[in-house]
Design a protein around this motif. Sequence first.
Motif, PDB file in Angstrom:
ATOM      1  N   SER A 182      35.831  36.686  33.343  1.00  0.00           N
ATOM      2  CA  SER A 182      35.746  37.953  34.094  1.00  0.00           C
ATOM      3  C   SER A 182      35.534  39.172  33.200  1.00  0.00           C
ATOM      4  O   SER A 182      34.693  40.036  33.496  1.00  0.00           O
ATOM      5  N   SER A 183      36.298  39.259  32.109  1.00  0.00           N
ATOM      6  CA  SER A 183      36.203  40.437  31.241  1.00  0.00           C
ATOM      7  C   SER A 183      34.830  40.514  30.574  1.00  0.00           C
ATOM      8  O   SER A 183      34.260  41.595  30.417  1.00  0.00           O
ATOM      9  N   ARG A 184      34.286  39.360  30.198  1.00  0.00           N
ATOM     10  CA  ARG A 184      32.971  39.349  29.538  1.00  0.00           C
ATOM     11  C   ARG A 184      31.859  39.651  30.553  1.00  0.00           C
ATOM     12  O   ARG A 184      30.869  40.313  30.226  1.00  0.00           O
ATOM     13  N   TYR A 185      32.026  39.171  31.781  1.00  0.00           N
ATOM     14  CA  TYR A 185      31.042  39.494  32.825  1.00  0.00           C
ATOM     15  C   TYR A 185      30.975  41.017  33.009  1.00  0.00           C
ATOM     16  O   TYR A 185      29.876  41.589  33.090  1.00  0.00           O
ATOM     17  N   LEU A 186      32.147  41.664  33.084  1.00  0.00           N
ATOM     18  CA  LEU A 186      32.183  43.109  33.304  1.00  0.00           C
ATOM     19  C   LEU A 186      31.353  43.837  32.251  1.00  0.00           C
ATOM     20  O   LEU A 186      30.524  44.688  32.578  1.00  0.00           O
ATOM     21  N   TRP A 187      31.580  43.507  30.984  1.00  0.00           N
ATOM     22  CA  TRP A 187      30.918  44.252  29.908  1.00  0.00           C
ATOM     23  C   TRP A 187      29.468  43.819  29.718  1.00  0.00           C
ATOM     24  O   TRP A 187      28.559  44.640  29.627  1.00  0.00           O
ATOM     25  N   GLN A 188      29.240  42.515  29.691  1.00  0.00           N
ATOM     26  CA  GLN A 188      27.906  42.014  29.352  1.00  0.00           C
ATOM     27  C   GLN A 188      26.908  42.186  30.497  1.00  0.00           C
ATOM     28  O   GLN A 188      25.729  42.460  30.257  1.00  0.00           O
ATOM     29  N   HIS A 194      40.548  36.848  44.358  1.00  0.00           N
ATOM     30  CA  HIS A 194      39.502  36.773  43.337  1.00  0.00           C
ATOM     31  C   HIS A 194      38.116  36.833  43.996  1.00  0.00           C
ATOM     32  O   HIS A 194      37.195  37.455  43.453  1.00  0.00           O
ATOM     33  N   GLN A 195      37.986  36.209  45.145  1.00  0.00           N
ATOM     34  CA  GLN A 195      36.718  36.291  45.893  1.00  0.00           C
ATOM     35  C   GLN A 195      36.421  37.742  46.284  1.00  0.00           C
ATOM     36  O   GLN A 195      35.273  38.201  46.194  1.00  0.00           O
ATOM     37  N   MET A 196      37.475  38.472  46.697  1.00  0.00           N
ATOM     38  CA  MET A 196      37.305  39.875  47.059  1.00  0.00           C
ATOM     39  C   MET A 196      36.850  40.682  45.842  1.00  0.00           C
ATOM     40  O   MET A 196      35.891  41.460  45.906  1.00  0.00           O
ATOM     41  N   ARG A 197      37.533  40.477  44.720  1.00  0.00           N
ATOM     42  CA  ARG A 197      37.181  41.226  43.502  1.00  0.00           C
ATOM     43  C   ARG A 197      35.787  40.845  43.004  1.00  0.00           C
ATOM     44  O   ARG A 197      35.039  41.704  42.533  1.00  0.00           O
ATOM     45  N   THR A 198      35.466  39.564  43.096  1.00  0.00           N
ATOM     46  CA  THR A 198      34.135  39.119  42.674  1.00  0.00           C
ATOM     47  C   THR A 198      33.059  39.792  43.523  1.00  0.00           C
ATOM     48  O   THR A 198      32.021  40.225  43.007  1.00  0.00           O
ATOM     49  N   ARG A 199      33.326  39.906  44.815  1.00  0.00           N
ATOM     50  CA  ARG A 199      32.358  40.555  45.711  1.00  0.00           C
ATOM     51  C   ARG A 199      32.157  42.023  45.324  1.00  0.00           C
ATOM     52  O   ARG A 199      31.037  42.541  45.371  1.00  0.00           O
ATOM     53  N   ILE A 200      33.245  42.682  44.921  1.00  0.00           N
ATOM     54  CA  ILE A 200      33.152  44.083  44.491  1.00  0.00           C
ATOM     55  C   ILE A 200      32.352  44.190  43.188  1.00  0.00           C
ATOM     56  O   ILE A 200      31.394  44.953  43.080  1.00  0.00           O
ATOM     57  N   VAL A 201      32.752  43.395  42.195  1.00  0.00           N
ATOM     58  CA  VAL A 201      32.189  43.510  40.849  1.00  0.00           C
ATOM     59  C   VAL A 201      30.718  43.090  40.797  1.00  0.00           C
ATOM     60  O   VAL A 201      29.926  43.650  40.038  1.00  0.00           O
ATOM     61  N   THR A 202      30.339  42.111  41.614  1.00  0.00           N
ATOM     62  CA  THR A 202      28.943  41.641  41.602  1.00  0.00           C
ATOM     63  C   THR A 202      28.042  42.448  42.529  1.00  0.00           C
ATOM     64  O   THR A 202      26.826  42.262  42.522  1.00  0.00           O
ATOM     65  N   ARG A 238      40.075  33.783  35.089  1.00  0.00           N
ATOM     66  CA  ARG A 238      39.043  33.226  35.976  1.00  0.00           C
ATOM     67  C   ARG A 238      37.650  33.687  35.539  1.00  0.00           C
ATOM     68  O   ARG A 238      37.509  34.554  34.677  1.00  0.00           O
ATOM     69  N   GLU A 239      36.645  33.120  36.191  1.00  0.00           N
ATOM     70  CA  GLU A 239      35.256  33.457  35.862  1.00  0.00           C
ATOM     71  C   GLU A 239      34.579  34.181  37.021  1.00  0.00           C
ATOM     72  O   GLU A 239      34.985  34.037  38.184  1.00  0.00           O
TER      73      GLU A 239
END
Length: 299
Positions: free
Chosen positions: A91-97, A55-63, A84-85
Amino acid sequence: MAAEAKTEMLNKVLNQDGFIAALDQSGGSTPKALKLYGLSESDWSGDEQMFDMVHQMRTRIVTSRAFAGNRVLGAILFENTLDREIEGKPSSRYLWQEKQVVPFLKVDKGLLDETDGVQLMKPMPGLDALLSKAVAQGVFGTKMRSVIKQANAAGISAVVAQQFEVGKQILAAGLTPIIEPEVDIHCPDKAEAEALLKQALLAELDKLEAEQKVMLKLTLPNEDNFYRECIEHPNVIRVVALSGGYSRDDANLKLSHNQGMIASFSRALTEGLSAKQSQEEFDSALDKAIESIYQASKA
């Protein structure tokens, strides 16, 4: 999900240039994903810590500043990520919003053992509950994967029938299914398998009602523009390509020869990213990856 947001997401996926990031490695493929990211099994203890690290890896990518809706149309998550957040938001709302990236959810539970040259999906007894959760989290669509290993007509027919049966359940829940009957790139009779697959896909697509729209996720074909009839089918929103084990350069080259197909790469997207990179190095490597996949998807 509000009807307005759903319409915006559909318009984006239908009409905008870009690709879909596959960030949905689940239990079985997570250790391999982390290893490619420069982390070994000695770096974590137990599944909980392993999922924290991915999740840390994905968060680093997405942010990352490189990851945004101008080039990335959507991102596929797996259920653990949905729960997760990211920066204090689901996570899903972060992606879109925050990123204007359309959220999708992997819903399959893995594969059965090979029969008739294919691997069907395992049963999904909790699917309705998972779909309800996805709708509540503002998810637009889902993804589910089967694998074709031989050009076996009975096996391929079974894969496509199962995919569309579950796909209709997903449509009924108000979500858009990505139907993924992957042809293994090492299939000894890959072109023949692709011919059988296209025939089966078109037959199932022709049975859908006008309002039943799906997406397809397919292996890059041996013959350029082989899936044109699927891309142009009125019930298909988009046809996306999986990288399937090809390197990013090879996958991009093959993709650029298939007009109308866009990428939905997983390992080819994260190739070259490392936990040990500085933020600047990481952002630069990710930007280069995203730009190359974006250009191949536009070609």
